[in-house]
Structures are given as C-alpha cells and as structure tokens.
Design an enzyme around this catalytic site. Structure first.
Site, mmCIF file in Angstrom:
data_model
loop_
_atom_site.group_PDB
_atom_site.id
_atom_site.type_symbol
_atom_site.label_atom_id
_atom_site.label_comp_id
_atom_site.label_asym_id
_atom_site.label_seq_id
_atom_site.Cartn_x
_atom_site.Cartn_y
_atom_site.Cartn_z
ATOM 1 N N LYS A 21 0.807 -1.273 -0.041
ATOM 2 C CA LYS A 21 -0.007 0.133 0.241
ATOM 3 C C LYS A 21 1.036 1.173 -0.030
ATOM 4 C CE LYS A 21 -4.023 2.010 2.616
ATOM 5 N NZ LYS A 21 -4.900 1.862 3.663
ATOM 6 N N SER A 78 -9.650 1.796 2.652
ATOM 7 C CA SER A 78 -8.818 2.652 1.858
ATOM 8 C C SER A 78 -7.835 1.836 1.199
ATOM 9 C CB SER A 78 -8.293 3.650 2.760
ATOM 10 O OG SER A 78 -7.293 2.910 3.606
ATOM 11 N N SER A 124 -10.148 -0.458 6.928
ATOM 12 C CA SER A 124 -9.329 -0.260 5.588
ATOM 13 C C SER A 124 -8.751 -1.519 4.926
ATOM 14 C CB SER A 124 -8.332 0.679 5.498
ATOM 15 O OG SER A 124 -9.018 1.987 5.633
#
Lengths: 481, 473
Positions: free
Chosen positions: B67, B142, B166
């Site tokens: 990420k 996210s 997330s």
C-alpha cells in the site's frame, strides 16, 4: 497606593544526554547544520519516537533535587502548532501527567534593607519535552533556513509557583536553581548556548490584596541580569499603567535589551490553541519505585546543605558560604584548600577576592584554574605563618599561575621571605624616623595618617619584606617612647 | 502451463523453489501492464530482474505489493495525495525490512484513498481504483488498490493498513482475505500515520493460509515502535490445521441490523450454520455499545489524523506552493495539496481538540472507546471468535456515496469496533450476491489470539472453496 509584584518563572533546561529525547541522534553543540538529524527528529512521515531513558533519569534527578513528587505514572502529550522549526507541527511534551509534580526550592536572598533571608519557592512542576530546531535568517535574502540539529534535544521545563516578590528574588531563585542543576550534573546551564532559558510571568497587585493581578509573560531573556532588569521594568510599567487608570491586558511581551523596555508580541486572543492530547505513539507507563530510589541514592550534597555545613564546620560567615556554594567547583576548591591545611576564613577570603579576580581577568573557569587547590593552600599557609606578606603573596599567586611553580619555591628563589627580625626592623624604623621629621611632628600632633609615610619608608628600606605587624608595633613604640 | 498469476502465494513459493522467481515476475509484469490501465490498482509497479536462481528466505523472491502509505527506501511514496507526490523516503518501514529479509520482491505500490481517508478508493488524488468483479464499482477502501490487485491476480499478495476497516472492507468487496492484526502486533514504523492508536498493517491475500504465511513474517516486537508488543508470535500456519471442535463462535445481535443487505445477512448466517456442522458452538451475544462506534471513531481517529497531517506544511518535503510569506505558504500548500476528504477530517479533528470542545468530544470519545473495549472483554469470556458481516453492503457504484459522507462512513460500521478495541479481526469471502459480487464475513478474536480466527477462517475456506472463483477480466 503601594503595589507588590507577583513573579513566576519558567525555566527550560537542556538535559545533558548523548542522544536526543526520541531518537539516537547526537546532541553535540555547534555541529554543521542538519548533520545531527534522522527521519525521527526531522518528523519524516512514518517515523516514530522512542523515549531516551537517560533523559528520563536526568529529569527525575532534577525532580528529586527540587523535592518534587515524582510521578508514579506518566505520559506524553502533543502540543500542536505550526512553525518551520517544529518539523512534526507538534512538540512532544507533557501536559497533565508530568514526570515531576509539586516541589520546592530554598533560596537565600537579600531584602531591600540588605538583610539575608531564606525563602521557600514552590515548584509547580518539571516536565520533559523536546526542543525545536533553529531558524537562520542571517545573510539570506530570499527566505530562511532551518537547522534541525537542536530539534529533539531533551528539555526539562521547570515551572515555579508565583511565589517570587522582587526582581532580586527572581535573580536569586535562578542562581540557586542553576547551582542545583550543576550540582546534580544534568545540564551545562549555559545561557549563551541556549542550554538554559527563562521566561518570566509578572503581575502587580495592591499590597494586602489576595487576588493576583493580570499577568504578562516576558520572553527573550538571555541572562539572569536581563531577567532582573526586565522584571523591574515590567513592574514599573504595570504600576504606572494601573495608577494611570489603565487595565493590564494578558499578553506575551518581548524584552528589548538595547532599549531596556518590553514590547507586546501577541495578545491573549492571538495566543495559540495548542490542542493538547495524549501522544498515541508513546504509551503511558509506570515508573518503578526502585528506579526512583536508585536515582535518589546517587544525589550529591546540594548547595544549600553544603552552605550550612560550611558555616557549621568551618565557621565562615553566612554570606561567604552562600557565595562559595553557588558554583560546585568553587565550593570543592575551597573545601580542598581547607583540607590541605589552609585556614577556612583565609581560604574563603582569598578565593573570593584574589583567586576569582585572577580567573576573571584571564577569563577562565575555576575548573581550569592554573593553580591547583593544593598549591593555593600552600600559598595561604605561608601567609598565615607570616612567611610572606599579603601583598607579596598576591604577586606570588600571579607567578604561580604563570610558571606552575609552588609558592614556597617562588618565595625561596626570589628571596621574598618576610623579615620578622626585630633588630633589622628596628634599624629601618630608626632610619625612617630620622629621615622624616615632618611626618613625625604631624603624627605627634595627632594626625594618624602621617604614619603611612613612615611605614612606606620602612617598607622601601626593607624592599617590602618587613613584617607589617612588627613594623607597626616597633614604630608605635618608638614614636611614643 | 498454468497461469502463474493465478497461483496462491504458497503455490508460487513452491514454484519459485523449483524454477526461480523470475518467470513469476515476468508474468505479473505482463498482467499488471495489461490490467492496471483498467483497474488502477497500482500507482507504480515493476521490479528489477532477478538474476540469482536461488533467493534466500521463505518467500523465494516472489512478488508482493505494498500500500502506498508504507515507506520503501529510495522509492516514491505518496499516500495517494498531491501533497506528498515526489516524496522519496530515505528508509524502510520495519515491515519492508522484514519482507525483504524473508526474500520478497517488492512489486506494486498500491492505490488507496488519500491518506487512507475513505472506504471506496475514490479519494485518491491519482484516480479511483476499480473493483475487478465489476469495473463500474468501487473496490472498497482505503486499501482498495491492495485488495483489487490481489483479486485481479496482478500480485500474489499485498500489504494494507487498517484504521477503521481499511484492510477488511476492501477485502470483502473484492472477494479476498484481509487480516487486521491485534494493535501492537505489527510495527507501525514506516507506516505514514492516519490514526496512530488505531493503525495496523496487515496482509491481503488470496487464501487464509497465504495470510498466515505473511503474518509469520510481519508480526513481532520492534524497538522502533513503542506501541509494538513483546507478545510471543506463534506459527500461524500451524494453528490452521486444528479442527473446530469446542470452538465457541458468537453472533453479536447488534451487527444484524436494519440497513444491512439481506443477501449479506443470509450469507453470514449460512456460514454460522456451516460452522455448527464443523463442530463449533454458535452463541448469540451482545456488544451493547456498538451503535456509538462510528461516532467515536470519527472523533478520536480524526483528532489524531489532524495532528499527524500537520507535518505536511511545505517546509521539509512534498508539495510547496511558493508564496511571499510563511502563513500564505501554509495556506496555499495545504489548500492545493489536500483533497476534500482530507480537509474535512483535518477540520473535524482540529475542532474536536480545540479549547472548550476537548472534553465534550475527544475525552468523551475516549471514555466510550473504553466501554466498547469492555463490551468485547465481556463477550470473549463466553466465546472464542465473533462472527459478523464485514460490510453492510457489497461493492457499490463509483460515485454513489461520494456526495454523502455519512453513508460512506457507515460502510465501516462493522469493522470500526475492532480498531476501537485493538482486537484482531479479518475478512474472509463467504459467498456472492445474486449480482455476482463478493460477500465477506468478519471474524474477530481476543487480543493476540489471531490463531483462533485464522483457524476458523481456514476451516470455512477449505470446506467451501469459495476462494477458487475468480473475476472475469
């Protein structure tokens, strides 16, 4: 109406650790800009703080020396504000659970009529926080530079209660606090290098009124003298304003040392809302009693205790004792001289006058004194035994500093031994009396001063080596006889 | 030859042991090059060729993606924000060090909601990421890029971060496995902070076993992170194999509420029935303070976020809008650098910490947080694992909730409580909607008892084989 000032001081002291408060960067002073930085103290995204245990221990040490209640449990908080010297846009500090709670500091101070009194000044708290970086503007035309070497250096903020009642007391509080910090060896306390900084909170109120007046914070105070001067100025300014019917506004003012005045920096309305909240990157933790006790066990004798011991053990005057203990090394020097056999009063007098004068003239610190305490005691012993006169001894001291030779060696080499042979002195006295009939006549007419001219002549005759005490005795006898 | 990209992490490691990782890297390079323009799962991807046939370590050089809020030494990291564009960190996050020493090849840097603020990956400053099962829909957020890249076989596994769901919510919406470890299990050093007391890094994988393999690598105490735990790390792959006899699974009544998609409720209840068949005991439990979770989260997490994001001020790194004076530089840089949602959360967080509001919001929020934690402590006296839906709905359409932040915030309603309590939680695929969209179920466990939930997840996965179904791309 009479007004009295109410003063509280906030002192920031840099703790003498090798590495910073939350990372392993060096705390060395004066290094090349930004050379002692890493992602943590630069606040780079993703970096996290880890508490330096050495700094915590030094903080506790100060707390114990100030009789503070050391916290059982402590946490860190974030103080949020924007400024380029603050890389994370928050300072890691301590808000409601400081490492050191309430304490007190005993100070020796002089009242307006010159009397020495002891005062107990309350300590509100002493907490750990990180220092900010430094902005550089000089020689830069299109902006400013930031040096983050100082950023993250451990500070202890020591907040006093509003217990101080005069600029002199504020000065004496700072002197006493500095002495303690040096005794417990936590800081250089060098205001020039910024390792000790002070802000003052000052208000005035009519004598007898219990409620405090509106306080004003004064910043930019770079020496103890400046603190004293700024407080004095501020008391006068506030008193005049109140008497002129004005209301004092809560604000932060800066001291302008050139003009000798303070001026407004920001009002209460413009003050930051720091939005304190617990620092989530450092979990609250419990201090073990053993740790606190082990630190307490290593505390040295503190200045106040030492002064009292000097008075009791060596019989020196109170004032002398407090002057001597203000600087740890000076007190140690004095004590060593006495242990080497010098008389305590002689040692105290000579250290405070001749030795300090010499060091000040050479601009060196007592720890770098070229005359070791043992050698200095040797000189004092010669004075006390009457081997050299006081005047000669002063010259010998300079010689000792310059050459590193012992006092007795210098005295011997230069033939400076004081003449105490009454026969020799008597001859010189007779010669002087014969040569100065005017002075003799004046003296007999009651003019004591005339004796000086005769003594001068005798000393000249004996090349300054005659024992002044004996000279005096014989001279008096001859003149009266 | 089988498609190398469709292998699980475990299978890929076996492959690399025989034939090296280079063929895998080439296959993923090719597939990502083809699919990324459609899905936008990666902000950057690619890896230098591996020359050595043998790579030391457990992972044998196989590609793993990260990420874009986790720092990799010498590679750009942006948090999908304009304010950090071009920022190259000079150090590795601890999880990156761990992956590297385990022999991983770092492949893609995954798209995300800006600073992890969002549940749809639509707030990315570099374009929304799309759901591989339906390109008109969001992948969740996210960690949307991480979940989408795994679901689309663009990478073997990815790291995400989970502050309020997330990792789990996008895993559910993309039909993959996502694990949020116990707070303190995985070092946060090098993770660009959102809500420091909530954030945890965790794996997003194709299977539960793959997640366990990565958990073994990622977990453990880190002296650089004061909030990381010294708790012993078990071998998670070993705990998978035990059967479910005697395992007590709780169904919290507050998680089956109005507003939840009936198909999702049905699917999760069916999972509970299956667990019963597998020997587990199913109990109904109550977590009474659940309804306050979202409100508390949007006070405490944004308070921390507002402080964490103060450092993006144009002084040291990232975007700086040149202006005449300092104040203007702050205003312009932050105005142009941050997107809408980031600004909303900074304002909200600044407000709740302000003098006069702190007690009413932040302090009250912390107290309710304690109550929510206590709910779980009580519940875990009766059960070992808690089962619930991961998200109240399956993947929604791109743009559907952009104008309604509250509706968007509510998509994390089931995942937020685990972050508030700091307990481990994960999402496992448990079925599909009639429209063919993946459904995820959430398993939660006691602090540091990831083994229990992984074991339950693995048993379900092996029994149903749902993970074998792939999106058509």
């Amino acid at each position: 109406m009479n007004y009295e000032p109410v003063i509280g001081l906030e002192v920031h002291v840099q703790l003498k650790t090798w590495s910073k408060l939350f990372c392993s960067c060096s705390t060395e002073f004066g290094a090349e800009g930004n050379s002692h930085t890493c992602p943590v103290c630069l606040g780079w995204p993703g970096s996290l703080p880890v508490l330096n245990e050495a700094a915590l221990k030094l903080g506790i040490r100060v707390g114990l020396a100030l009789n503070c209640k050391v916290a059982e449990r402590l946490k860190f908080d974030r103080k949020n504000y924007f400024y380029p010297d603050l890389p994370k846009a928050y300072q890691i500090s301590q808000f409601d659970m400081p490492v050191n709670g309430k304490g007190e500091l005993l100070i020796e101070t002089k009242t307006a009529d010159g009397k020495m009194i002891e005062r107990k000044i309350g300590i509100t708290r002493a907490h750990l926080e990180e220092d900010a970086g430094k902005l550089l503007h000089e020689g830069i035309t299109d902006g400013s530079l930031v040096d983050y070497n100082r950023g993250g250096i451990p500070l202890l903020e020591i907040v006093s209660e509003p217990d101080l009642r005069s600029p002199q007391e504020a000065y004496d509080y700072l002197t006493a606090l500095k002495a303690i910090l040096q005794y417990v060896e936590v800081s250089d306390c060098d205001m020039e290098k910024g390792s000790l900084r002070c802000d003052a909170n000052v208000s005035v109120r009519p004598v007898g009124q219990e409620k405090f007046g509106t306080k004003v914070e004064i910043k930019n105070l770079n020496s103890f003298k400046m603190v004293q001067k700024a407080i004095q100025y501020e008391i006068e300014r506030q008193t005049e304003a109140i008497e002129g019917g004005e209301t004092i506004v809560q604000e932060t003012r800066l001291w302008d040392d050139g003009k000798g005045t303070t001026f407004s920096m920001r009002s209460k309305e413009e003050a930051h809302d720091y939005r304190y909240f617990p620092e989530p990157d450092l979990v609250p933790f419990t201090l073990s009693l053993e740790l606190v006790k082990s630190i307490e066990a290593t505390l040295p004798e503190l200045p106040m205790a030492r002064a009292k011991r000097f008075i009791k053990e060596f019989g020196i005057p109170e004032y002398d004792a407090y002057v001597l203990v203000q600087e740890k090394k000076l007190a140690e020097y004095f004590e060593a001289c006495v242990r080497e056999g010098a008389g305590a009063k002689t040692a105290s007098n000579w250290i405070q006058t001749e030795l300090l004068a010499m060091l000040n003239a050479k601009n060196i610190a007592i720890e770098d004194c070229p005359v070791a305490s043992k050698e200095f005691a040797g000189l004092l012993k010669l004075v006390e035994a009457g081997t050299v006169s006081g005047k000669t001894a002063k010259d010998v001291l300079q010689e000792m500093a310059a050459t590193g030779k012992a006092a007795d060696v210098i005295v011997k080499e230069k033939g400076l031994t004081q003449v105490s042979d009454t026969g020799l002195i008597e001859k010189a006295v007779e010669k002087a009396i014969a040569a100065n009939p005017v002075a003799v006549a004046e003296f007999k007419a009651g003019k004591q001063k005339a004796l000086g001219a005769l003594v001068g002549a005798i000393m000249k005759e004996t090349q300054g080596k005659a024992n002044p005490k004996i000279v005096n005795e014989i001279l008096q006898k001859k003149l009266q006889g | 030859m089988t498609d190398l990209c469709s292998l699980t992490l475990k299978e890929a490691i076996e492959f690399a042991k025989k034939d090296g990782a280079q063929p895998l890297l080439e296959a993923f390079q090719k597939r990502a090059t083809a699919l990324n323009p459609k899905i936008n799962a990666f902000l950057r991807f690619g890896a230098a060729p591996i020359n050595k046939r043998e790579i030391p370590g457990l992972l044998q050089g196989v590609p793993v993606s990260i990420k874009d809020n986790i720092c990799i030494d010498g590679r750009e990291v942006t948090c999908a924000s304009k304010i950090l564009a071009g920022h190259v960190p000079p150090y590795n996050a601890t999880v990156i060090e761990k992956l590297k020493s385990a022999g991983a090849t770092l492949f893609g840097q995954c798209n995300m909601d800006e600073f992890a603020f969002g549940s749809s990956c639509e707030t990315s400053a570099f374009g929304a990421c799309r759901n591989p099962w339906d390109l008109e829909r969001v992948p969740g957020g996210s960690s949307g890029g991480s979940a989408a890249s795994v679901a689309a076989d663009m990478t073997l596994a990815a790291l995400g971060s989970d502050t309020g769901g997330s990792i789990r919510q996008p895993a559910a919406l993309c039909g993959v496995v996502g694990v949020k470890p116990t707070y303190g299990r995985v070092s946060r050093y090098g993770l660009i902070a959102f809500g420091s007391s909530f954030d945890q890094i965790g794996p997003i994988t194709k299977t539960v076993e793959d997640a366990a393999i990565l958990m073994n690598i990622l977990c453990g105490h880190d002296p650089k992170d004061s909030t990381s735990s010294p708790e012993r790390v078990p071998d998670f792959t070993q705990s998978l194999k035990r059967d479910l006899k005697g395992l007590r699974i709780g169904l919290p009544k507050e998680y089956f509420i109005e507003g939840i998609d009936p198909e999702i409720e049905k699917s999760v209840r069916a999972a509970a029935d299956l667990y019963k068949k597998l020997g587990a005991e199913i109990k109904s439990i109550s977590l009474p303070h659940t309804e306050h979770s979202v409100a508390v989260y949007y006070i405490v997490a944004v308070a921390e976020a507002s402080s964490n994001l103060g450092r993006f001020d144009g002084v040291e790194y990232g975007l700086r809008v040149p202006t005449k004076d300092l104040r203007e530089m702050y205003f312009e840089t932050r105005d142009q650098g941050f997107g809408q949602e980031a600004k909303r959360r900074i304002l909200l967080g600044t407000f709740v910490l302000s003098a006069g509001y702190y007690e009413a919001y932040y302090l009250k929020g912390q107290k309710v947080r304690t109550l929510i934690r206590q709910d779980f402590e009580k519940a875990f006296k009766e059960v070992d694992v808690i089962l619930s839906p991961t998200s109240p709905t399956a993947a929604f359409k791109i743009g559907e909730k952009v104008a309604d932040p509250i509706a968007m915030y509510l998509s994390d309603i089931f995942t937020i409580p685990a972050n508030l309590a700091g307990i481990p939680a994960m999402s496992v695929p448990c079925g599909f909607t009639s429209g063919g969209l993946p459904i995820g179920m959430q398993l939660m466990a006691r602090p540091f008892d990831e083994s229990a939930m992984l074991r339950a997840a693995y048993a379900f996965e092996q029994e149903t084989g749902i993970y074998k179904k792939k999106p058509k791309l």
